[in-house]
Design a protein around this motif. Structure first.
Motif, short mmCIF file in Angstrom:
data_model
loop_
_atom_site.label_atom_id
_atom_site.label_comp_id
_atom_site.label_asym_id
_atom_site.label_seq_id
_atom_site.Cartn_x
_atom_site.Cartn_y
_atom_site.Cartn_z
N ALA A 175 0.86 -1.18 0.00
CA ALA A 175 0.00 0.00 0.00
C ALA A 175 0.90 1.23 0.00
O ALA A 175 1.42 1.63 1.04
N ALA A 229 -3.41 -1.41 -3.56
CA ALA A 229 -3.53 -1.78 -2.14
C ALA A 229 -3.69 -0.57 -1.23
O ALA A 229 -4.17 -0.69 -0.11
N PHE A 230 -3.28 0.61 -1.70
CA PHE A 230 -3.38 1.81 -0.88
C PHE A 230 -4.84 2.30 -0.81
O PHE A 230 -5.22 2.98 0.15
N HIS A 239 -7.08 2.17 2.31
CA HIS A 239 -6.70 2.94 3.49
C HIS A 239 -7.15 4.40 3.43
O HIS A 239 -7.01 5.14 4.40
#
Length: 349
Positions: free
Chosen positions: A324, A342-343, A346
């Protein structure tokens, strides 16, 4: 008074705790949630801060402070390149090529650093110290001009993670040439954050935020409930601003950037991020790289690696490994924002 409800990664906690670095962390809902409590101090040549969602009582708070100070002092005493009596400094001074005993903690961090070196093709390298010193970013002090080519070549000959062998299981390491040294500045602060997390968790604390020199980790919820919030800094001359806010749920975040520690010579700017493969500061337009990971040690090493690799190679490397990662890239007078798939999860709503 309206309070800001986040902290800046690599930066400082913006309500009560003044924390250093490039990330800002979230302290509670603006004007509505209880502020919690915490403490701060000095360590590793920088500042640390701990924020607790609930006050444990005065006596317990001082006990927690003592435990955190002890955990950080142990890491600094083992892994500092600035302390001449540290375990790492003693290893670096030794010129023999036989096995030297290392504490389990130091051996683990060196082993993790070398794993990142192997995975990144040497973009991350814990033997980069001679170059760091030569370019004026290490203990010998600052320089105001570019080193001579022969000096860079001589320092580069002493750099290469493959020139040190580490046995983390037995707690030892040995050099393949006596003048090689280790510099864990790209990973030790992250390990320090993880050490504080362990110290607090072992004492029954469940909801807290930890920051050491811009690297953060969180557990549980912030005051008033919900994930701790961390803001990635937008690097602007002379002031601090928020680029992006992320939710931190039981993980860690680290940011590396080129906008705080640098010098100028002949109209060119030379930042402290050095490419161990070339011996020179990086020349690409990446301004900062942030990584969210399960441990601060992992995030610390990964963000450093990405700053060396640059935006294109870094994005490819991080995406391939499911990291991420967030990037800020200079394009003329603006900043372009990139991040890995993947970030996305968040990002704060």
């Amino acid at each position: 008074m309206l309070r800001r409800n986040f902290l800046i990664a690599g930066g400082a906690i913006t309500s009560r705790l003044a924390l250093p670095g490039g990330i800002v962390a979230v302290a509670g809902c603006a004007g509505t949630a209880p502020e919690g409590t915490g403490f701060e101090g000095a360590t590793m040549g920088t500042r640390y801060g701990v924020r607790l969602a609930a006050h444990p009582g005065t006596g317990a708070l001082e006990s927690l402070r003592a435990a955190v100070d002890a955990a950080l002092a142990e890491v600094d005493g083992r892994m500092s390149t600035w302390k001449t009596d540290s375990e790492l400094s003693r290893f670096n001074r030794a010129r023999d090529t036989g096995w030297q005993a290392l504490s389990p903690a130091t051996a683990r961090v060196v082993g993790s650093a070398f794993e990142t070196s192997r995975a990144s093709g040497g973009a991350f390298d814990a033997t980069v110290g001679p170059l760091v010193d030569l370019w004026g970013f290490g203990p010998p002090g600052a320089v105001q001009s570019v080193p001579a080519a022969k000096a860079v070549e001589a320092a580069l000959a002493r750099v290469g993670w493959h020139q040190v062998e580490v046995d983390a299981t037995l707690g030892r390491a040995r050099k393949r040439r006596g003048d090689v040294s280790l510099d864990l500045s790209g990973i030790a602060k992250g390990y320090g954050v993880d050490a504080v997390v362990r110290a607090l968790s072992a004492r029954g604390v469940e909801d807290f935020l930890v920051e050491v020199g811009g690297e953060l980790a969180a557990r549980g919820t912030r005051p008033g409930g919900g994930a701790w919030r961390v803001a990635i800094e937008r690097p602007l001359p002379g002031r601090r601003a928020v680029q992006r806010v992320v939710d931190l749920r039981g993980g860690a975040v680290a940011t590396s950037g080129d906008y705080r520690n640098f010098f100028q010579d002949g109209g060119s700017r030379y930042a402290h991020t050095l490419d161990p493969r070339s011996g020179h500061p990086v020349g690409h337009p990446l301004a900062s790289a942030s990584v969210v990971a399960g441990s601060a040690m992992t995030a610390d090493a990964a963000s450093t690696t990405l700053m060396v690799l640059g935006p294109e190679a870094g994005l490819e490397w991080a995406t391939a490994r499911g990291l991420a990662a967030h990037f800020l890239v200079r394009e003329g007078g603006t900043l372009r924002e990139l991040w890995t798939p993947a970030f996305e999860r968040h990002l704060a709503a």
